[in-house]
Design an enzyme around this catalytic site. Structure first.
Site, mmCIF file in Angstrom:
data_model
loop_
_atom_site.group_PDB
_atom_site.id
_atom_site.type_symbol
_atom_site.label_atom_id
_atom_site.label_comp_id
_atom_site.label_asym_id
_atom_site.label_seq_id
_atom_site.Cartn_x
_atom_site.Cartn_y
_atom_site.Cartn_z
ATOM 1 N N HIS A 1 -30.908 65.069 -71.719
ATOM 2 C CA HIS A 1 -32.160 64.954 -72.460
ATOM 3 C C HIS A 1 -32.043 64.203 -73.781
ATOM 4 C CE1 HIS A 1 -32.924 68.477 -69.771
ATOM 5 N NE2 HIS A 1 -33.983 67.738 -69.549
ATOM 6 N N CYS B 1 -28.889 73.687 -74.715
ATOM 7 C CA CYS B 1 -30.017 72.744 -74.645
ATOM 8 C C CYS B 1 -31.244 73.507 -74.163
ATOM 9 C CB CYS B 1 -29.732 71.587 -73.688
ATOM 10 S SG CYS B 1 -31.209 70.587 -73.378
ATOM 11 N N HIS C 1 -44.386 63.321 -60.490
ATOM 12 C CA HIS C 1 -44.216 61.866 -60.594
ATOM 13 C C HIS C 1 -43.389 61.357 -59.409
ATOM 14 C CE1 HIS C 1 -40.181 62.765 -61.985
ATOM 15 N NE2 HIS C 1 -40.666 63.486 -62.995
ATOM 16 N N CYS D 1 -27.569 66.689 -75.821
ATOM 17 C CA CYS D 1 -27.564 66.907 -74.374
ATOM 18 C C CYS D 1 -27.462 65.556 -73.663
ATOM 19 C CB CYS D 1 -28.849 67.616 -73.951
ATOM 20 S SG CYS D 1 -29.059 67.645 -72.167
ATOM 21 N N LYS E 1 -42.180 41.972 -63.237
ATOM 22 C CA LYS E 1 -43.342 41.097 -63.346
ATOM 23 C C LYS E 1 -44.554 41.811 -62.752
ATOM 24 C CE LYS E 1 -42.404 38.319 -59.174
ATOM 25 N NZ LYS E 1 -41.395 39.013 -58.445
ATOM 26 N N CYS F 1 -32.720 72.022 -70.832
ATOM 27 C CA CYS F 1 -31.953 72.401 -69.629
ATOM 28 C C CYS F 1 -32.004 73.908 -69.418
ATOM 29 C CB CYS F 1 -30.480 72.025 -69.757
ATOM 30 S SG CYS F 1 -30.119 70.281 -69.750
ATOM 31 N N LYS G 1 -49.482 41.975 -57.721
ATOM 32 C CA LYS G 1 -50.824 41.437 -57.494
ATOM 33 C C LYS G 1 -51.910 42.488 -57.664
ATOM 34 C CE LYS G 1 -49.080 39.197 -53.978
ATOM 35 N NZ LYS G 1 -49.048 38.766 -52.588
ATOM 36 N N HIS H 1 -40.300 63.314 -58.079
ATOM 37 C CA HIS H 1 -40.590 64.472 -57.225
ATOM 38 C C HIS H 1 -40.973 64.012 -55.816
ATOM 39 C CE1 HIS H 1 -41.946 65.947 -61.360
ATOM 40 N NE2 HIS H 1 -40.902 66.706 -61.083
HETATM 41 ZN ZN LIG Z 1 -30.753 69.100 -71.669
#
Ligand SMILES: [Zn+2]
Length: 501
Positions: free
Chosen positions: A146, A125, A17, A143, A294, A128, A297, A20
């Site tokens: 997270h 966690c 995403h 966590c 908002k 993690c 275009k 990254h």
């Molecule tokens: Zn975590």
């Protein structure tokens, strides 16, 4: 001189995403800039494929962890190519060369007496893949990263004697004030160290998905140590039959704030324990926050990096991310903001300036850059820009450096309006002044474009071609004479019609 820069390796429990892409683009700007300065650069990125979270994700999808990695690693490779990253190698921690080298280094740490057997109990966690210290536990026993509930875990493990590296780490931070930048991140890491360091587990029992501990194959190496070691191991096998470690180690790391502790505390301690040189330094960046915005275009409501690149090109995304959000801090990004900067800054400030200046040289001087001297006022504004800009990138001030160049781009636009070359062209007596104005504009474009090359590799390359510039090294205003033949150039950043439908 050599310069070795790394991105974090990306965890293959989900699709790539914008976050990254952001880390990769930032490291690429540094790599390209350093190459322009004549440094021998090695740029590494890749994927982190071992550990519990990957095994869990694979199980949810009904595939093996290796299959999951084999499906997602190419997606991250594509992402790097899509943002136009110039990485020299793409590491996968499942590579045989990596695993072999990890075992060697971990064995070295063991042989040096920094590993012992013990039982660990604490709050854990699973996302993690890490135990939490008391100060790291958020409200409701969750966590802080997270937001999920922590579980009580007990494990028989091999332990790394992190506690005995408290003093060496404090000394490292005192001797090298820029080991971690920016400052507020350095202070965060240092205060974690000063709180007192506890030993950390170096291995995990039962779990099969990992690199086996060399002296105890019943256990696998804790994924964080295996992952961090990628920066070191890659150099040993990235080029067949050649070990690049001597040439490039130590590395400069680029990472996001959520993995600060591992990089700024565990990692240098582990390298010291293995008798290896600690990193050259590291820069910690913030998050790009995607708030409500908002409708834009053509990109809709959410800034999807891949849509943005498909429509506007990778240069536009690279430019926007570093221009919009002060590098190092968190900041909001949006599709509407992206389109607005594209139009006002890339298309108008820069693209129009380039096509106007080239068209004027074509029209008034038959496409030949006049022999002249730079206008003194503009020369004054440009004075020392290469030194200033390089000093900023040495501190990874990607946004401030870009601001400096943009101020000059806007100055050149004002210079066009002030001097009105189209009026000068009507008056034979002003021929000398017109030569000077056109020469100054061409030089200004050349100097700013060379500086912008790491941010806008595709368009800057096109423009430098049109300017007849073959060298890619940084240059001060006035360092090239006239006489070159230039070419007209269409819009570098064409206006796009809103998408229909
Ligand atoms: Zn975590």
């Amino acid at each position: 001189m050599s310069f070795y820069v790394t991105t974090p390796i990306y965890y293959v429990n989900g699709e790539p995403h914008l976050g990254h892409a952001y880390s990769t683009m930032a490291a690429d700007v540094l790599a390209r800039h350093m190459r322009q300065r004549g440094e021998d650069v090695f740029f590494l990125t890749g994927t982190d494929e071992f550990g519990e979270p990957v095994a869990q994700q694979a199980e949810r999808e009904g595939v093996t962890p290796r299959e999951l990695g084999d499906r997602l690693a190419p997606r991250f490779k594509e992402m790097a190519a899509k943002v136009n990253a110039s990485n020299d190698f793409f590491i996968r921690t499942t590579d045989e060369g990596h695993q072999k080298r990890v075992q060697e280094v971990v064995q070295q740490v063991y042989d040096n007496g920094h590993v012992y057997e013990g039982t660990y109990e604490g709050w854990y966690c699973p996302r993690c893949a890490d135990f939490k210290t008391d100060s790291e536990i958020a409200e409701g026993n969750t966590c802080p990263i997270h937001g999920i509930e922590l579980t009580r875990e007990q494990q028989d493990n091999w332990f790394f004697r992190l506690s005995s590296f408290q003093e060496p780490l404090e000394r490292l931070y005192a001797e090298r004030p820029d080991f971690v930048i920016p400052d507020f991140r350095r202070n965060e890491a240092l205060s974690f160290i000063r709180q007192g360091l506890r030993d950390v587990s170096l291995s995990r029992p039962k779990l099969k998905w990992g690199v086996p501990v060399p002296w105890d194959p019943e256990q696998v190496i804790y994924v964080w140590f295996d992952a961090l070691l990628n920066y070191y191991t890659a150099l040993s096998y990235a080029r067949e039959g050649k070990d690049l470690t001597e040439t490039y180690w130590p590395a400069f790391h680029l990472l996001a704030k959520d993995i600060l502790k591992f990089h700024a505390v565990y990692w240098p301690a582990f390298l010291m324990a293995a008798g290896l040189e600690v990193p050259r330094g590291m820069v910690i960046h913030g998050y790009l926050l995607m708030g409500e915005s908002k409708m834009s275009k053509s990109l809709g409501n959410v800034l999807d990096p891949f849509d943005a690149i498909d429509r506007y090109g990778s240069d536009a995304l690279r430019f926007y991310c570093f221009r919009e959000v002060s590098f190092g801090r968190d900041g909001a990004v949006s599709a509407a903001g992206f389109e607005s900067r594209y139009e006002t800054e890339l298309a108008n400030d820069y693209g129009n300036l380039a096509s106007r200046v080239l068209a004027m040289v074509d029209r008034y001087r038959d496409g030949t850059v006049p022999n002249s001297e730079a206008d003194p006022a503009i020369a004054e504004d440009f004075k020392g820009i290469v030194t200033r800009f390089s000093a900023l990138l040495d501190k990874t001030e990607l946004t401030v450096a870009l601001d400096e160049v943009w101020t000059l781009v806007r100055r050149l636009n004002r210079f066009v309006e002030e001097t009105r070359p189209w009026d000068l062209a009507k008056d034979e007596d002003e021929a000398g002044r017109l030569d000077q104005v056109l020469y100054t504009l061409i030089e200004g474009l050349r100097v700013t474009t060379l500086l912008l090359l790491p941010y806008l590799p595709v368009s800057a390359e096109r423009l430098l071609g049109a300017l007849g510039e073959e060298d890619r090294g940084l240059a001060e205003l006035g360092s090239r004479g006239g006489g070159q033949q230039i070419e007209r150039l269409g819009q570098l950043f064409p206006k796009l019609e809103p998408a229909t439908g």
